[in-house]
Design an enzyme around this catalytic site. Structure first.
Site, PDB file in Angstrom:
ATOM      1  N   ASP A   1     -10.393   6.571 -19.910  1.00  0.00           N
ATOM      2  CA  ASP A   1     -11.016   5.958 -21.074  1.00  0.00           C
ATOM      3  C   ASP A   1     -11.040   4.469 -20.818  1.00  0.00           C
ATOM      4  O   ASP A   1     -10.063   3.905 -20.305  1.00  0.00           O
ATOM      5  CB  ASP A   1     -10.243   6.277 -22.358  1.00  0.00           C
TER       6      ASP A   1
ATOM      7  N   ASP B   1      -8.213  13.527 -28.981  1.00  0.00           N
ATOM      8  CA  ASP B   1      -8.556  12.539 -30.005  1.00  0.00           C
ATOM      9  C   ASP B   1     -10.051  12.327 -30.199  1.00  0.00           C
ATOM     10  O   ASP B   1     -10.475  11.755 -31.194  1.00  0.00           O
ATOM     11  CB  ASP B   1      -7.901  11.188 -29.677  1.00  0.00           C
ATOM     12  N   HIS B   2     -10.885  12.785 -29.265  1.00  0.00           N
ATOM     13  CA  HIS B   2     -12.308  12.443 -29.297  1.00  0.00           C
ATOM     14  C   HIS B   2     -13.190  13.448 -30.028  1.00  0.00           C
ATOM     15  O   HIS B   2     -14.305  13.114 -30.419  1.00  0.00           O
ATOM     16  CB  HIS B   2     -12.835  12.279 -27.870  1.00  0.00           C
TER      17      HIS B   2
ATOM     18  N   ARG C   1     -16.983   6.958 -19.130  1.00  0.00           N
ATOM     19  CA  ARG C   1     -17.368   8.362 -18.948  1.00  0.00           C
ATOM     20  C   ARG C   1     -18.081   8.632 -17.632  1.00  0.00           C
ATOM     21  O   ARG C   1     -19.131   8.076 -17.327  1.00  0.00           O
ATOM     22  CB  ARG C   1     -18.198   8.846 -20.135  1.00  0.00           C
TER      23      ARG C   1
ATOM     24  N   ARG D   1     -16.221  -1.712 -30.267  1.00  0.00           N
ATOM     25  CA  ARG D   1     -17.617  -1.708 -29.816  1.00  0.00           C
ATOM     26  C   ARG D   1     -18.558  -1.575 -30.999  1.00  0.00           C
ATOM     27  O   ARG D   1     -18.251  -0.894 -31.969  1.00  0.00           O
ATOM     28  CB  ARG D   1     -17.860  -0.562 -28.835  1.00  0.00           C
TER      29      ARG D   1
ATOM     30  N   SER E   1     -18.176   2.568 -21.967  1.00  0.00           N
ATOM     31  CA  SER E   1     -17.197   3.626 -21.761  1.00  0.00           C
ATOM     32  C   SER E   1     -17.105   4.035 -20.300  1.00  0.00           C
ATOM     33  O   SER E   1     -18.063   3.934 -19.536  1.00  0.00           O
ATOM     34  CB  SER E   1     -17.572   4.837 -22.621  1.00  0.00           C
TER      35      SER E   1
END
Length: 754
Positions: free
Chosen positions: A160, A95-96, A645, A448, A643
């Site tokens: 995520d 999806d990213h 990440r 965000r 995030s």
């Protein structure tokens, strides 16, 4: 889904005994959060010794979910773990990496071609190791999980930060880094600091323009981006039972913006209706069998102040629509005060773009309510004054809303439907003209709105609201417009007023989809090959990090002293850098390029102590690494928020940064640093941040007796020959100290699986 059903049966089978034992062990009634956590203890029993916000506890999650940007690194790590199959049900969601530019079909086709190497890798590695694979275009991870995998009382980790979306169906769902996901997929327990508990009592019922999004927008204004740190937010009360399951998901999703570990609602009639509406009647039947365990005890909700660390009460019947921003999701404005704020702060009143969708607000209910306003625009001869985009959350939602005519309605208003993907919400937006960096305003239903996040333009004033408010604002094209009270001039010169939005929680004809985009893994994957081209610029097999050398760390150079907000977007930007998420060397060229240097107020400009010249942060750090010199990064409050990440932790580790010293950490980032064998340290006295000078050589002393609860000493050797010794703190337990000594958590996993 048969495998999941058996897993859910197993989870529920242990609930009554475990929860009753926990209630006796702690000697008090239990919140819903406590029930689920105690039921998922990896070993041992519930204990009063689990100090909220302090004790590290091992849990065994039921599921792992990964999005494609973070799954690359997580699965590259998992490939080194020595297992043939993942230990728990796991999925990958593409999806990213789909950039929004023209429209759904063209953007998806372009993404499939541009990212073929990554998609092929993720597909094949999923096929080999037993993971479900959701193809590009299938939808956004959190909406797909809510529709297919979330279940009341379950525990899931996801790579995520908005994984808590599944809390809308009563699941403890927590965003983690890829290293944590790797651990759980490898069969190891997952460690979490036992959270504090914030109770939010909801009374009344939403009506008119107010929506579930406004609940979390108000909560964000109350708690700020740090107020939920280290805590789970548990919603309860009559008002909670009146909210749709997807509305609850919206609230839990955006709980990440207050720093919360996760957010959760109890199981109720709305949850059951959503499970049955998404073809999971079998899950609803199982949940009904243990439903008394899928909500907090009555005594807790009758006297919440006795059982929660903090209690907030919101009357939904009185809740105003909110608009939050700009530049931070916790600057909350009731709609009645927003126009005044726009004028007072000289924010651009002209609205350039309104964007609805994303993982936060892309359900059938969200789109149907927004479509009711779009239909009014058509019927009342109003022409949208702003650009307007729609991002469906999943192919199932997209197919259903197209069948029910909503996409045609948006088209009549001038809306553009984007691919079922994250898109603009994470900076995957080829916004034409953004490179001019002009001052402008956009409004979204995303979660965000940090500077530069959506389009890379630091002067884009981004505001967050519900899909309904976003749609109304796009029609007006003016941020000073209040749809609750103001009129608009239509194409005939008439004054018209928008009526309250209407919509449906679930489609009356049920959901429909031709191809949901799911690929099941091979029954037996030993013959499946996973190939990574050694010449690839996007994928790179990992080499283990070196173990600790067994001594104090002396002569570290100060790489950067970051000033103010330093999120994971500042440390490892998304947008165009997403293409390197599977290549640690290449993506490390974005390390800390968004952080503000405290000494010159600039980004991506730090002093190279070996040359005396200023250069880009990654280049200076690579120069230190070339000369076998370690370094240290210093930061401000809530360092690493945003995030989940893990690249923001792996990049400094890869380039030779040895420690991060800050006033305070965001939860996920601190854990990610520990997993990679980094030292994550905090000032005992936050004012010591001011003692650090640009030319300092820094020693970290006390590592030979590194132990839980024992502080370390940092020696600041200044260029003029003077020095300061300061105390620094850490939250490492014995196991985490083992990660540091081994060089990373993954190094220990490999040893255990040999």
């Amino acid at each position: 889904m048969a495998f999941d059903i058996e897993m859910i049966k197993a989870v529920y089978a242990k609930f009554p005994e475990r929860i009753e034992a926990a209630r006796k062990a702690v000697g008090k009634p239990l919140t819903l959060t406590e029930k689920i956590l105690y039921a998922h203890l990896s070993q041992g029993e519930a204990s009063e010794a689990f100090e909220r916000g302090a004790s590290y506890v091992d849990f065994q999650p039921d599921r792992v979910a990964m999005q494609d940007a973070t799954a690359q690194m997580a699965l590259l790590q998992f490939m080194q773990a020595g297992r043939d199959q993942v230990a728990v049900p796991s999925t990958v969601h593409c999806d990213h990496l789909i950039q929004a530019e023209v429209g759904a079909t063209a953007d998806l086709d372009k993404a499939k071609d541009k990212n073929r190497e990554v998609y092929d890798f993720l597909s094949s590695v999923s096929n080999k190791y037993g993971l479900g694979f959701w193809k590009p275009g299938a939808g956004i991870i959190h909406q797909v999980v809510l529709e297919n995998y979330a279940f009341p009382g379950g525990m899931m980790i996801g790579t995520d930060s908005h994984t808590p979306n599944a809390g809308g169906l009563g699941m403890v769902a927590i965003g983690v880094g890829g290293a944590d996901a790797c651990d759980v997929m490898a069969g190891l327990p997952w460690e979490l600091k036992f959270p504090k508990l914030i109770g939010v009592k909801l009374t009344g019922k939403l009506s008119g323009w107010a929506s579930a999004k406004d609940v979390i927008l108000k909560v964000a204004g109350i708690l700020t981006v740090k107020g939920g740190t280290g805590a789970v937010v548990e919603y309860f009360g009559e008002g909670a039972r009146n909210l749709s399951a997807t509305g609850k998901g919206t609230i839990c999703n955006m709980g990440a913006e207050i720093g919360a570990t996760t957010s959760i609602f109890g199981y109720d009639e709305k949850s059951e209706a959503y499970l049955r509406g998404t073809d999971r009647a079998d899950v609803a039947d199982l949940a009904n069998g243990v439903k008394e365990h899928l909500t907090g005890d009555d005594e807790v909700y009758n006297n919440p102040e006795q059982y929660f660390d903090q209690v907030i009460e919101i009357n939904l019947s009185e809740l105003e629509p909110h608009i939050n921003g700009p530049f931070t999701p916790d600057l909350a404005w009731p709609i009645s005060k927003f126009a005044e704020a726009v004028k007072k702060h000289d924010w651009p009143a002209k609205l350039e773009v309104g964007l609805i969708g994303s993982c936060t607000n892309s359900s059938y209910e969200d789109i149907s309510r927004a479509a009711s306003l779009a239909q009014q625009a058509v019927d009342k001869n109003l022409k949208a004054k702003s650009e307007y985009t729609i991002t469906p959350g999943s192919e199932q939602v997209r197919f259903t809303v197209e069948r029910d005519g909503f996409l045609d309605t948006f088209g009549s208003m001038g809306g553009v439907v984007l691919a079922n993907a994250c898109g603009p919400c994470i900076g995957q937006w080829a916004r034409h003209g953004a490179e001019k960096k002009e001052k402008n305003s956009i409004i979204t239903s995303f979660n965000r709105n940090f500077a530069k996040r959506a389009d890379g333009n630091p002067n884009t004033h981004s505001f967050v609201a519900s899909p309904e408010i976003v749609t109304a604002m796009a029609i007006a094209g003016d941020l000073t417009f209040n749809p609750l009270t103001d009129t608009l001039t239509n194409e005939n010169g008439e004054q018209v007023k928008l009526d309250e939005p209407t919509g449906l929680e679930l489609p009356t004809k049920g959901f429909a989809v031709e191809d949901a985009g799911y690929q099941a893994p091979a029954e037996e994957g030993s013959s499946v090959n996973v190939i990574v081209d050694p010449q690839s610029e996007r994928l790179q097999l990992l080499e283990p990090f070196q173990p600790w050398e067994g001594t104090d760390l002396n002569g570290l150079k100060l790489l950067i002293k970051a000033k103010g907000k330093c999120t994971t977007d500042h440390i490892s930007m998304a947008g165009p850098w997403l293409r390197f998420r599977g290549h640690l060397d290449n993506i490390s060229n974005n390390m800390l390029i968004g952080a503000v240097n405290a000494y010159n107020e600039e980004t991506n400009s730090v002093k190279n102590q070996l040359t005396g010249e200023y250069g880009e942060v990654p280049a200076v750090q690579r120069h230190y690494k070339q000369h076998n010199i370690g370094s240290i990064v210093v930061g401000d409050e809530n360092y690493g928020e945003g995030s989940s990440r893990e690249h923001a932790a792996m990049e400094p580790r890869f380039l030779g940064v040895r420690a991060i010293l800050v006033k305070s950490f965001a939860r996920i980032h601190e854990t990610n640093l520990k997993k990679q064998g980094m030292l994550a340290l905090t000032f005992a006295n936050p004012a010591d941040y001011d003692l650090i000078q640009e030319d300092d050589n820094i020693d970290i002393v006390g590592l030979e007796s590194f132990a839980p609860g024992k502080s370390l000493t940092v020696v600041l050797n200044h260029a003029d020959g003077s020095k300061n010794e300061i105390e620094v703190l850490h939250t490492y337990n014995q196991g985490q100290i083992g990660w540091f000594k081994a060089g990373s958590a993954l190094n220990l996993i490999k040893e255990k699986n040999k």
